[in-house]
Scaffold this active site. Sequence first.
Site, mmCIF file in Angstrom:
data_model
loop_
_atom_site.group_PDB
_atom_site.id
_atom_site.type_symbol
_atom_site.label_atom_id
_atom_site.label_comp_id
_atom_site.label_asym_id
_atom_site.label_seq_id
_atom_site.Cartn_x
_atom_site.Cartn_y
_atom_site.Cartn_z
ATOM 1 N N HIS A 95 -5.410 11.314 7.896
ATOM 2 C CA HIS A 95 -5.812 10.331 8.765
ATOM 3 C C HIS A 95 -6.743 10.677 9.600
ATOM 4 O O HIS A 95 -7.223 11.516 9.250
ATOM 5 C CB HIS A 95 -4.396 9.452 9.054
ATOM 6 N N LYS B 217 0.852 -1.344 0.236
ATOM 7 C CA LYS B 217 -0.344 0.041 0.038
ATOM 8 C C LYS B 217 0.991 1.649 -0.004
ATOM 9 O O LYS B 217 2.159 1.347 1.009
ATOM 10 C CB LYS B 217 -0.969 -0.041 1.456
ATOM 11 N N ILE B 218 0.850 1.877 -1.192
ATOM 12 C CA ILE B 218 1.622 3.381 -1.271
ATOM 13 C C ILE B 218 0.863 4.484 -1.289
ATOM 14 O O ILE B 218 -0.393 4.106 -1.800
ATOM 15 C CB ILE B 218 3.040 2.915 -2.189
ATOM 16 N N SER B 219 1.466 5.638 -0.902
ATOM 17 C CA SER B 219 0.138 6.277 -1.882
ATOM 18 C C SER B 219 -0.092 6.761 -3.115
ATOM 19 O O SER B 219 1.256 6.595 -4.173
ATOM 20 C CB SER B 219 0.968 7.666 -0.854
ATOM 21 N N THR C 59 -0.237 11.741 -1.772
ATOM 22 C CA THR C 59 -1.275 12.435 -1.647
ATOM 23 C C THR C 59 -1.152 13.953 -1.504
ATOM 24 O O THR C 59 -1.875 14.836 -2.016
ATOM 25 C CB THR C 59 -2.723 12.058 -2.359
ATOM 26 N N ALA C 60 -1.704 13.756 -0.625
ATOM 27 C CA ALA C 60 -1.974 15.086 1.006
ATOM 28 C C ALA C 60 -0.759 16.093 0.422
ATOM 29 O O ALA C 60 -0.781 17.229 0.439
ATOM 30 C CB ALA C 60 -1.303 14.453 2.386
#
Length: 276
Positions: A152, A53-55, A108-109
Site C-alpha cells: 500500500h 476484497k481479498i488478496s 500476493t505480497a
Amino acid sequence: MNIAFSPCPNDTFVFHAWVHGLIEGAPNLNVTYADIDITNKLAAEGKGPEVLKISYGALPWVLSEYALVPCGGALGRGCGPLVLTKEKTNDPTAIAGRRVAVPSERSTAYLLFRLWAAQNVPGGVGEIVVMPFHEIMPAVRDGKIDAGLVIHEARFTYPSYDLNLMTDLGSWWEEDTNLPIPLGAIIAHRSLDKNEIAKWARASVEYAWANPRISSDYVMEHAQELSPEVAKSHIDLYVNEFTANLGEDGYAAVEALLGRAAKEGLVPEFDFAALR
C-alpha cells in the site's frame, strides 16, 4: 448486499458510487471496512459477506465457495510490495536466516516474497512474523525485526522512517514475467451472478473516474491519516485499466502467480478453469 473491503483509498474510490446509491439498478451495500488479512480469513472460514476484497494470494483457498469477479480489484505495474531493512544494503543475503515481518501469509505480497527469496536468499529467511502492515515499518526502524515486507502507501512513506529499500518485488516480478502484479481480488459468493456484480462494480469505477472530486470526502474519511497527496498517489497507482476489466493479461498474471506458488507448495493446487 453485504460487502467487505479495506479502508484504503483505492477501495473507497472504486466503491464510493455504489456505496452511496449512485449506480442505477445496483443493490444497496452494507459495508464492512477491514484489513485484507481479515477479509482473507472471513472468506476462508466461509463466514464472510457475499462480496469481498481479498488478496489474490488467498484465492486458491476459497474458489470452491467464491467466484473471481473480473472488475474492481487491483493489478498493475510499478505497484509491487517492497522489502525494507534498517541496514543500508540491497544484498539479499543480508536477510538469510533473519526475522521478517509480513502483513499476511495469504497474500500476493507474501507469495512474491517467498518466490523471490527462493531465488535470491541462500538457505532462505528465518522466522516469518505476521503483523498489521502499519506496524511493520516502525518495527524495522526500532530493530524489533530484521526486515519488513510492506504494501500500500508504505511505498510512498518508508523514507520518513529512515528505512532502506532492499528490493522492489514488483520490479522483480515484471522483469521476470512481463506481466502485471495481481494484488487484490473482488470475489462474490457462487450463489450470486458474478457478471451482475462486475457490471455494478465497473459502473462504480467509471463513475469515480468521471467524477473524482465527488468521492474525496469519503476517501479521506477512511484514509487512515494519510495526506490528500498520498491518497491521490495511492489511487493513481492502484486504480487502472485492470480495475475496470481484468482482461487476458490480468488472467495470465493471476495464473502465473498462483501456478508458480502451487508448484512451490505455497498454495493448494486448484483447477485454473475455476478462475473464469
